[in-house]
Design an enzyme around this catalytic site. Structure first.
Site, short mmCIF file in Angstrom:
data_model
loop_
_atom_site.label_atom_id
_atom_site.label_comp_id
_atom_site.label_asym_id
_atom_site.label_seq_id
_atom_site.Cartn_x
_atom_site.Cartn_y
_atom_site.Cartn_z
N TYR A 1 -32.28 110.93 56.61
CA TYR A 1 -31.97 111.10 58.04
C TYR A 1 -33.26 111.02 58.86
O TYR A 1 -33.33 110.30 59.87
CB TYR A 1 -31.28 112.45 58.23
CG TYR A 1 -30.86 112.77 59.65
CD1 TYR A 1 -29.82 112.09 60.28
CD2 TYR A 1 -31.50 113.79 60.37
CE1 TYR A 1 -29.43 112.41 61.57
CE2 TYR A 1 -31.11 114.13 61.66
CZ TYR A 1 -30.07 113.43 62.25
OH TYR A 1 -29.68 113.75 63.53
N SER B 1 -33.93 112.45 66.76
CA SER B 1 -33.81 113.86 66.38
C SER B 1 -35.22 114.39 66.24
O SER B 1 -36.16 113.60 66.00
CB SER B 1 -33.08 113.97 65.04
OG SER B 1 -33.30 115.24 64.46
N1 LIG Z 1 -25.89 118.04 66.45
C1 LIG Z 1 -27.20 118.12 66.26
O1 LIG Z 1 -27.74 119.20 65.94
C2 LIG Z 1 -28.07 116.91 66.42
C3 LIG Z 1 -29.45 117.11 66.38
C4 LIG Z 1 -30.28 116.00 66.53
C5 LIG Z 1 -29.74 114.75 66.71
N2 LIG Z 1 -28.37 114.61 66.73
C6 LIG Z 1 -27.85 113.26 66.92
O2 LIG Z 1 -26.96 113.26 68.00
C7 LIG Z 1 -26.00 112.22 67.82
C8 LIG Z 1 -24.60 112.75 68.06
O3 LIG Z 1 -24.33 113.73 67.09
P1 LIG Z 1 -23.25 114.91 67.31
O4 LIG Z 1 -23.92 116.14 66.87
O5 LIG Z 1 -22.65 114.83 68.65
O6 LIG Z 1 -22.20 114.52 66.16
P2 LIG Z 1 -20.60 114.51 66.09
O7 LIG Z 1 -20.30 114.50 64.64
O8 LIG Z 1 -20.02 115.59 66.94
O9 LIG Z 1 -20.22 113.10 66.75
C9 LIG Z 1 -20.62 111.91 66.19
C10 LIG Z 1 -19.59 110.84 66.54
O10 LIG Z 1 -20.11 109.60 66.05
C11 LIG Z 1 -19.07 108.88 65.43
N3 LIG Z 1 -19.63 107.98 64.44
C12 LIG Z 1 -20.24 108.29 63.27
N4 LIG Z 1 -20.58 107.18 62.61
C13 LIG Z 1 -20.19 106.13 63.38
C14 LIG Z 1 -20.26 104.73 63.24
N5 LIG Z 1 -20.78 104.18 62.13
N6 LIG Z 1 -19.78 103.95 64.23
C15 LIG Z 1 -19.24 104.51 65.34
N7 LIG Z 1 -19.11 105.84 65.52
C16 LIG Z 1 -19.59 106.64 64.55
C17 LIG Z 1 -18.17 109.96 64.81
O11 LIG Z 1 -16.85 109.48 64.57
C18 LIG Z 1 -18.24 111.06 65.85
O12 LIG Z 1 -17.18 110.94 66.79
C19 LIG Z 1 -26.25 111.66 66.41
O13 LIG Z 1 -27.03 110.48 66.50
C20 LIG Z 1 -27.04 112.75 65.75
O14 LIG Z 1 -27.85 112.27 64.70
C21 LIG Z 1 -27.52 115.66 66.60
#
Ligand SMILES: NC(=O)c1ccc[n+]([C@@H]2O[C@H](COP(=O)([O-])OP(=O)(O)OC[C@H]3O[C@@H](n4cnc5c(N)ncnc54)[C@H](O)[C@@H]3O)[C@@H](O)[C@H]2O)c1
Length: 256
Positions: free
Chosen positions: A155, A142
């Site tokens: 985080y 991130s």
């Molecule tokens: N959305 C944002 O703004 C953003 C920004 C920077 C980084 N990210 C990163 O992108 C990645 C995806 O995030 P997203 O926004 O698509 O989130 P999201 O909540 O839409 O999806 C995350 C998925 O991961 C699964 N998950 C969570 N913990 C888990 C575990 N311990 N084992 C297996 N599955 C697990 C959840 O069930 C969910 O289906 C993450 O690593 C997040 O930190 C997101």
């Protein structure tokens, strides 16, 4: 339909929602078989059904990536089905709000157990099965791993660990031809972002979204599909001379 991942087998963690689900759709559209690993069994089932309905080869396993036993069993199922793994998108993540004073130890442990430990465990289980040429791992950090963001201490620290781990893995596995890169997204509208938008807007989600958009020079939030396209680029041969690279996809946040 394209062919950038034709004949490959991919594991995507957290593929039940958001960025991971968008990547699963894009990867099957580019010819890859996709294994959906997510801790939520309902999301796993629905994602696999969607991918198969779109004509893709897909399987799923309900796996908490912080559990060594579940990771080993899930990866064994994938290898039994696909015979090999060429691409790993370490995408599942967890977040928590707070400074080091206001965060709990549980917040710290949750961020590290999913983001850092989970990336470690899934990579450890998958890499021995990456035996063909052209294998690639894409980790997810991130912009919080690169710059200070208020009230995101646990985080941010865990995502910084993912960036450092990416560089270590890139060096360790370059002799085997396995490339390892990391994506640092800015704010992308997914279910994960919603609690942050509420908190930032002090209960008013649209005010939180507006404040977040303000920090992005492109004047909007990212979409899961935009991050999925970066993951595809890093997973396929288009990025064949890239390893150990930190790729930001953040609408310009870190350019300021
Ligand atoms: N959305 C944002 O703004 C953003 C920004 C920077 C980084 N990210 C990163 O992108 C990645 C995806 O995030 P997203 O926004 O698509 O989130 P999201 O909540 O839409 O999806 C995350 C998925 O991961 C699964 N998950 C969570 N913990 C888990 C575990 N311990 N084992 C297996 N599955 C697990 C959840 O069930 C969910 O289906 C993450 O690593 C997040 O930190 C997101």
């Amino acid at each position: 339909m394209g062919s950038k991942l034709s004949g490959r087998g991919a594991v995507i963690t957290g593929a039940g929602s958001g960025i991971g689900l968008a990547a699963a759709h894009l990867f099957v559209a580019e010819g890859s078989a996709v294994a959906v690993l997510d801790r939520d069994p309902i999301r796993v089932k629905e994602a696999v059904e969607q991918l198969q309905a779109a004509g893709g080869r897909a399987m799923g396993a309900a796996v908490d990536i912080s559990s060594p036993d579940q990771v080993q069993a899930g990866v064994a199922d994938v290898v039994a089905e696909f015979g090999k793994i060429d691409v790993l998108f370490n995408n599942a993540g967890a977040d928590a709000f707070g400074s080091v004073v206001t965060s709990s130890l549980e917040d710290w442990d949750r961020c590290f157990s999913v983001n850092a430990r989970g990336t470690f465990l899934v990579s450890q289980a998958v890499i021995p099965h990456m035996t063909d040429d052209g294998c690639a791992i894409v980790n997810t950090a991130s912009i919080c791993g690169l710059v200070g963001v208020p009230n995101y201490s646990a985080y941010s620290a865990s995502k910084g660990a993912v960036i450092a781990l990416t560089r270590a893995m890139a060096i360790d596995f370059a002799p085997q031809g396995i490339r390892v890169n990391v994506i640092c997204p800015g704010a992308v509208y997914t279910p994960m972002l919603e609690p942050l938008m509420e908190a930032r807007g002090k209960g008013d989600r649209s005010a939180g979204v507006a404040a977040t958009i303000n920090k992005h020079p492109l004047g909007r939030l990212g979409t899961p599909e935009e991050i999925a396209r970066v993951a595809l680029f890093l997973a396929c041969d288009d990025s064949s001379f890239m390893t150990g690279t930190v790729v930001t996809a953040d609408g310009g946040v870190t350019a300021q």
